[in-house]
Design a protein around this motif. Sequence first.
Motif, PDB file in Angstrom:
ATOM      1  N   GLU A 105       0.831  -1.213   0.000  1.00 31.53           N
ATOM      2  CA  GLU A 105       0.000   0.000   0.000  1.00 31.53           C
ATOM      3  C   GLU A 105       0.859   1.254   0.000  1.00 31.53           C
ATOM      4  OE1 GLU A 105       1.239  -0.689   4.162  1.00 31.53           O
ATOM      5  OE2 GLU A 105       0.525  -1.997   2.533  1.00 31.53           O
ATOM      6  N   ALA A 106       2.126   1.130   0.415  1.00 33.21           N
ATOM      7  CA  ALA A 106       3.073   2.249   0.400  1.00 33.21           C
ATOM      8  C   ALA A 106       4.184   2.004  -0.618  1.00 33.21           C
ATOM      9  CB  ALA A 106       3.670   2.453   1.792  1.00 33.21           C
ATOM     10  N   LEU A 107       3.911   1.140  -1.600  1.00 37.74           N
ATOM     11  CA  LEU A 107       4.909   0.779  -2.620  1.00 37.74           C
ATOM     12  C   LEU A 107       6.202   0.273  -1.974  1.00 37.74           C
ATOM     13  CD1 LEU A 107       4.406   3.706  -5.189  1.00 37.74           C
ATOM     14  CD2 LEU A 107       3.334   1.450  -5.183  1.00 37.74           C
ATOM     15  N   ASN A 108       6.040  -0.441  -0.858  1.00 39.66           N
ATOM     16  CA  ASN A 108       7.167  -1.024  -0.121  1.00 39.66           C
ATOM     17  C   ASN A 108       8.207   0.027   0.279  1.00 39.66           C
ATOM     18  OD1 ASN A 108       6.014  -3.636  -0.423  1.00 39.66           O
ATOM     19  ND2 ASN A 108       6.909  -3.789  -2.462  1.00 39.66           N
ATOM     20  N   ALA A 109       7.733   1.254   0.524  1.00 41.22           N
ATOM     21  CA  ALA A 109       8.632   2.287   1.042  1.00 41.22           C
ATOM     22  C   ALA A 109       9.114   1.871   2.429  1.00 41.22           C
ATOM     23  CB  ALA A 109       7.914   3.630   1.114  1.00 41.22           C
ATOM     24  N   GLY A 132       3.393  -6.590  -4.886  1.00 40.88           N
ATOM     25  CA  GLY A 132       2.670  -5.547  -5.599  1.00 40.88           C
ATOM     26  C   GLY A 132       3.453  -5.029  -6.786  1.00 40.88           C
ATOM     27  N   ARG A 133       3.243  -3.752  -7.119  1.00 42.22           N
ATOM     28  CA  ARG A 133       3.817  -3.218  -8.357  1.00 42.22           C
ATOM     29  C   ARG A 133       5.155  -2.517  -8.154  1.00 42.22           C
ATOM     30  NH1 ARG A 133       2.452   2.270  -9.388  1.00 42.22           N
ATOM     31  NH2 ARG A 133       1.180   3.243  -7.768  1.00 42.22           N
ATOM     32  N   ALA A 134       5.656  -2.505  -6.924  1.00 46.65           N
ATOM     33  CA  ALA A 134       6.939  -1.859  -6.660  1.00 46.65           C
ATOM     34  C   ALA A 134       7.912  -2.838  -6.018  1.00 46.65           C
ATOM     35  CB  ALA A 134       6.747  -0.652  -5.742  1.00 46.65           C
ATOM     36  N   PHE A 135       9.195  -2.617  -6.285  1.00 49.10           N
ATOM     37  CA  PHE A 135      10.236  -3.280  -5.499  1.00 49.10           C
ATOM     38  C   PHE A 135      10.355  -2.520  -4.183  1.00 49.10           C
ATOM     39  CE2 PHE A 135      14.925  -3.636  -4.628  1.00 49.10           C
ATOM     40  CZ  PHE A 135      14.871  -4.921  -4.133  1.00 49.10           C
ATOM     41  N   ALA A 138       9.793   1.889  -3.016  1.00 52.89           N
ATOM     42  CA  ALA A 138       9.764   3.320  -3.328  1.00 52.89           C
ATOM     43  C   ALA A 138      10.754   4.110  -2.478  1.00 52.89           C
ATOM     44  CB  ALA A 138       8.359   3.870  -3.135  1.00 52.89           C
ATOM     45  N   GLY A 139      11.658   3.409  -1.772  1.00 55.11           N
ATOM     46  CA  GLY A 139      12.703   4.100  -1.025  1.00 55.11           C
ATOM     47  C   GLY A 139      12.271   4.478   0.378  1.00 55.11           C
ATOM     48  N   ASN A 140      12.883   5.524   0.902  1.00 57.03           N
ATOM     49  CA  ASN A 140      12.520   5.984   2.243  1.00 57.03           C
ATOM     50  C   ASN A 140      11.102   6.542   2.253  1.00 57.03           C
ATOM     51  OD1 ASN A 140      14.664   5.781   4.312  1.00 57.03           O
ATOM     52  ND2 ASN A 140      15.875   6.887   2.783  1.00 57.03           N
ATOM     53  N   ASP A 141      10.376   6.240   3.319  1.00 56.95           N
ATOM     54  CA  ASP A 141       9.050   6.810   3.519  1.00 56.95           C
ATOM     55  C   ASP A 141       9.226   8.312   3.777  1.00 56.95           C
ATOM     56  OD1 ASP A 141       6.672   7.741   4.887  1.00 56.95           O
ATOM     57  OD2 ASP A 141       6.090   5.642   5.078  1.00 56.95           O
ATOM     58  N   LEU A 142       8.809   9.142   2.804  1.00 51.12           N
ATOM     59  CA  LEU A 142       9.087  10.580   2.894  1.00 51.12           C
ATOM     60  C   LEU A 142       8.281  11.266   3.988  1.00 51.12           C
ATOM     61  CD1 LEU A 142       9.516  11.641  -0.834  1.00 51.12           C
ATOM     62  CD2 LEU A 142      11.256  10.989   0.831  1.00 51.12           C
ATOM     63  N   LEU A 143       7.107  10.741   4.291  1.00 51.81           N
ATOM     64  CA  LEU A 143       6.341  11.316   5.403  1.00 51.81           C
ATOM     65  C   LEU A 143       7.077  11.085   6.718  1.00 51.81           C
ATOM     66  CD1 LEU A 143       2.669  10.397   4.429  1.00 51.81           C
ATOM     67  CD2 LEU A 143       3.864  12.575   4.136  1.00 51.81           C
ATOM     68  N   GLU A 144       7.695   9.902   6.832  1.00 46.84           N
ATOM     69  CA  GLU A 144       8.466   9.637   8.046  1.00 46.84           C
ATOM     70  C   GLU A 144       9.740  10.475   8.067  1.00 46.84           C
ATOM     71  OE1 GLU A 144      10.226   5.625   9.404  1.00 46.84           O
ATOM     72  OE2 GLU A 144       8.195   5.626  10.214  1.00 46.84           O
ATOM     73  N   MET A 145      10.320  10.707   6.882  1.00 43.58           N
ATOM     74  CA  MET A 145      11.505  11.562   6.818  1.00 43.58           C
ATOM     75  C   MET A 145      11.167  12.969   7.303  1.00 43.58           C
ATOM     76  SD  MET A 145      13.883  12.695   3.552  1.00 43.58           S
ATOM     77  CE  MET A 145      14.636  11.117   3.242  1.00 43.58           C
ATOM     78  N   GLN A 146       9.985  13.467   6.904  1.00 43.95           N
ATOM     79  CA  GLN A 146       9.562  14.794   7.355  1.00 43.95           C
ATOM     80  C   GLN A 146       9.320  14.808   8.865  1.00 43.95           C
ATOM     81  OE1 GLN A 146       5.828  16.371   5.802  1.00 43.95           O
ATOM     82  NE2 GLN A 146       6.833  18.328   5.455  1.00 43.95           N
ATOM     83  N   ALA A 147       8.728  13.718   9.374  1.00 38.18           N
ATOM     84  CA  ALA A 147       8.480  13.630  10.819  1.00 38.18           C
ATOM     85  C   ALA A 147       9.790  13.624  11.598  1.00 38.18           C
ATOM     86  CB  ALA A 147       7.668  12.379  11.133  1.00 38.18           C
ATOM     87  N   ALA A 200      15.439  -9.643  -7.056  1.00 44.53           N
ATOM     88  CA  ALA A 200      14.476  -9.756  -8.140  1.00 44.53           C
ATOM     89  C   ALA A 200      13.651  -8.473  -8.121  1.00 44.53           C
ATOM     90  CB  ALA A 200      13.596 -10.987  -7.963  1.00 44.53           C
ATOM     91  N   VAL A 201      14.049  -7.514  -8.938  1.00 43.17           N
ATOM     92  CA  VAL A 201      13.456  -6.181  -8.920  1.00 43.17           C
ATOM     93  C   VAL A 201      12.193  -6.212  -9.775  1.00 43.17           C
ATOM     94  CG1 VAL A 201      13.847  -3.730  -9.380  1.00 43.17           C
ATOM     95  CG2 VAL A 201      15.740  -5.167  -8.586  1.00 43.17           C
ATOM     96  N   ASN A 202      11.069  -6.294  -9.103  1.00 44.74           N
ATOM     97  CA  ASN A 202       9.787  -6.546  -9.774  1.00 44.74           C
ATOM     98  C   ASN A 202       9.075  -5.288 -10.252  1.00 44.74           C
ATOM     99  OD1 ASN A 202       9.607  -6.347  -6.775  1.00 44.74           O
ATOM    100  ND2 ASN A 202       7.429  -6.138  -7.220  1.00 44.74           N
ATOM    101  N   GLY A 203       9.497  -4.129  -9.792  1.00 54.51           N
ATOM    102  CA  GLY A 203       8.830  -2.880 -10.168  1.00 54.51           C
ATOM    103  C   GLY A 203       9.741  -1.722  -9.854  1.00 54.51           C
ATOM    104  N   LEU A 204       9.174  -0.552  -9.598  1.00 55.86           N
ATOM    105  CA  LEU A 204      10.017   0.615  -9.395  1.00 55.86           C
ATOM    106  C   LEU A 204      10.920   0.464  -8.174  1.00 55.86           C
ATOM    107  CD1 LEU A 204       8.846   2.680  -6.958  1.00 55.86           C
ATOM    108  CD2 LEU A 204       7.060   3.010  -8.661  1.00 55.86           C
ATOM    109  N   GLY A 205      12.139   0.932  -8.321  1.00 59.14           N
ATOM    110  CA  GLY A 205      13.107   0.965  -7.234  1.00 59.14           C
ATOM    111  C   GLY A 205      13.631   2.382  -7.097  1.00 59.14           C
TER     112      GLY A 205
END
Length: 254
Positions: free
Chosen positions: A20-24, A55-58, A60-69, A100-105
């Motif tokens: 649901e968070a693109l595996n962030a 899902g559709r992502a490998f 999405a990297g760091n959770d940016l909302l958590e980075m802001q927090a 196995a990179v299945n989607g966006l990284g």
Amino acid sequence: MLVEIDDADGVRTLTLNRPEALNAFNEALYDATTVALRAADDDPAVAVVVLTGSGRAFSAGNDLLEMQARITDPNFESGEYGFPGMIETLTALRKPLILAVNGLGVGIGATILGYADLVFMSTTARLKCPFTSLGVAPEAASSYLLPQLVGRQNAAWMLLSSEWIDAQEAQRMGFAWKVCEPDDLLPEAMRHAKVLASRPVSSLMAVKQTMVEPTRAEIAAAAAREYAQFAELLGGVANADALAAFADRREASG
């Protein structure tokens, strides 16, 4: 479960499971991945580790909302291991690691490729290192590992531009060993993993040790340089503007 675990024929498959968070990666996913990697490395029945995403992502990297927090919330609590713990675990990993990179990284979803022994990518996967678009520094020792992996100029474009590269370009640059159709990705990665797992674990670990040990001190030194630069830039004007814009876009779309 944030990381799904499956065992077959000496191969342990770890699947990032925050679709649901693109595996962030938030703190909880960093911790769960670190624990899973360490358990696989310590399990004598495991010869090879495969890491993929649900899902559709490998990832999405760091959770940016958590980075802001992390910047704005004085009560923000880091995980038990967090990002540094996962990077230390990847650096110390003794067994072969196949991605196995299945989607966006994105971000760590791309820089983690520097720790892999083999990378398989779906034809629909894309990679991006968004550090300059976020006003921050590189991470995960990518400033050292990516030039080692793909050469100075390919790494420079990846780290400086914040642009996407597709799977075919990733293979041309040297990020990916093989590119597969989406339905073939995991079967192909598993087929190769099982070939490796048919060899003695002690020999696999000896080969990896001789290949990786000369780089471990350099990885640690690069990570230290990056942490210092990241700390200086995090919360600065460029970074704060980028995170605020992301939060605004998220609020508008949600």
